[in-house]
Motif scaffolding. Structure first.
Motif, short mmCIF file in Angstrom:
data_model
loop_
_atom_site.label_atom_id
_atom_site.label_comp_id
_atom_site.label_asym_id
_atom_site.label_seq_id
_atom_site.Cartn_x
_atom_site.Cartn_y
_atom_site.Cartn_z
N ILE A 71 -7.90 67.95 37.47
CA ILE A 71 -6.62 68.66 37.35
C ILE A 71 -5.48 67.67 37.14
N PHE A 72 -5.42 66.65 37.98
CA PHE A 72 -4.29 65.73 37.94
C PHE A 72 -4.33 64.78 36.74
N ILE A 73 -5.52 64.44 36.26
CA ILE A 73 -5.58 63.53 35.12
C ILE A 73 -5.14 64.24 33.84
N SER A 74 -5.21 65.56 33.84
CA SER A 74 -4.85 66.32 32.64
C SER A 74 -3.40 66.79 32.65
N LEU A 75 -2.64 66.45 33.69
CA LEU A 75 -1.24 66.89 33.76
C LEU A 75 -0.43 66.29 32.62
#
Length: 351
Positions: A71-75
């Protein structure tokens, strides 16, 4: 450790006092030996908490951590970290760690969020909320806002069925731990677990992003850490400041070159300008003692000279110098010396 501390606690008071004599300035009924027991038990509980965390990561918590990482790497936006009380202090530290390792991050205080700072959140952001109980009232507004705005929400909590745990897209559920506090109340072991799990998430993001030491350098230009991560190219002497001597020239020429450049070394180059050897001041002394003053430099040089890449860090350069017991390293471009870095250059910036 906890077992050892417990055994120590069961020793007679006179046996403990013999190991740690009482301090006359302290209460005779609670001396250094008792402090040692309390300290040992506190550390043992922290270690037990981390062992429980490691075991949990091999199961469901590990899969949840992987989902949070995705989730956070794709922000496309920023990572917002929040928490209240002791968890808030952990959140502030983690926001700094995320930001310094390549994830744009800042901390939002949950109470301030309820008074207008919710406007700092954007639709392409993500939110990490830290709360042991998962029922912290001050967090309700920011959690509700993420649900309305469809902003990804990851929770770090010890209560899966809490309001926060149920609301989150991913709940990182910490194992139950015993606080290091003798009353079992003060947040100690639990906040350590929060911190370690948050750091672990930061490392997962760093690894997934391919964040390098050079990236780290660009974000840490100051202090001793910044100095250690400067590159050789940032520090090296260039051009006419690089001491070099032709292999066919005499040692007298090498002495002049070495003296003028003041680095205690000169590189020896061939007809094509490639580095084929190095002569140090020690090599010169030994050569002069043997009567080599008018002999070619090539007869006194050390072959296969050490070099280092220009994009290597200052720390790597110092380690290589220490390992090989040298004070200078040449930087080459297709075999030709284009720079030189000395141990004095590294020490001057505080490596």
């Amino acid at each position: 450790m906890r077992e050892a501390a417990t055994k120590f606690a069961l020793l007679p008071r006179d046996a403990k006092a013999a190991a740690y004599p009482a301090d006359p300035g302290l209460d005779a009924d609670f001396g250094p030996a008792d402090d040692l027991m309390v300290a040992a038990l506190a550390v043992a509980r922290q270690i037990e908490g981390l062992e429980a965390l490691r075991e949990a990561l091999s199961g469901e918590l590990g899969f949840a951590l992987a989902r949070a990482t995705r989730i956070f790497i794709s922000l496309k936006g920023r990572l917002i970290v929040t928490g209240m009380g002791k968890s808030g202090h952990v959140a502030r530290k983690l926001a700094s760690t995320f930001a310094s390792t390549g994830t744009p991050t800042f901390f939002v205080h949950p109470s301030e969020a309820s008074h207008g700072d919710l406007g700092m959140l954007r639709p392409d952001d993500g939110v990490l909320v830290i709360s042991r109980s998962g029922e912290t009232v001050e967090l309700s507004d920011i959690v509700a806002y993420t649900r309305r705005a469809k902003i990804p929400l990851v929770a770090v909590t010890s209560a899966r069925e809490s309001a926060l745990g149920r609301a989150a897209d991913v709940a990182l559920v910490l194992p139950e731990v015993v606080e290091a506090c003798p009353n079992g109340l003060a947040p100690t072991t639990s906040t350590t677990a929060q911190l370690v799990l948050g750091d672990t998430l930061a490392i997962c993001l760093l690894s997934r992003r391919g964040f390098s030491s050079r990236d780290f350098t660009s974000l840490h230009p100051g202090g001793n850490l910044g100095a250690r991560l400067k590159t050789v190219e940032d520090l090296m002497h260039r051009g006419a400041d690089v001491p070099t001597t032709h292999h066919a020239s005499t040692l007298a020429a090498a002495i002049i070159e070495m003296t003028s450049k003041r680095l205690g070394v000169t590189g020896v180059v061939d007809d094509e300008g490639r580095l084929v050897g190095v002569v140090t001041d020690g090599d010169l002394r030994r050569a002069l003692e043997a009567g080599f003053y008018d002999r070619p430099t090539s007869e006194a040089m050390r072959r296969e000279p050490l070099s280092i890449a220009g994009d290597a860090t200052a720390h790597e350069a110092l380690a290589k110098m220490t390992r090989n017991r040298v004070t200078c390293l040449f930087v080459l471009d297709r075999g030709r010396p284009v720079g030189i870095v000395s141990v004095h250059d590294l020490l001057r910036i505080g490596v």
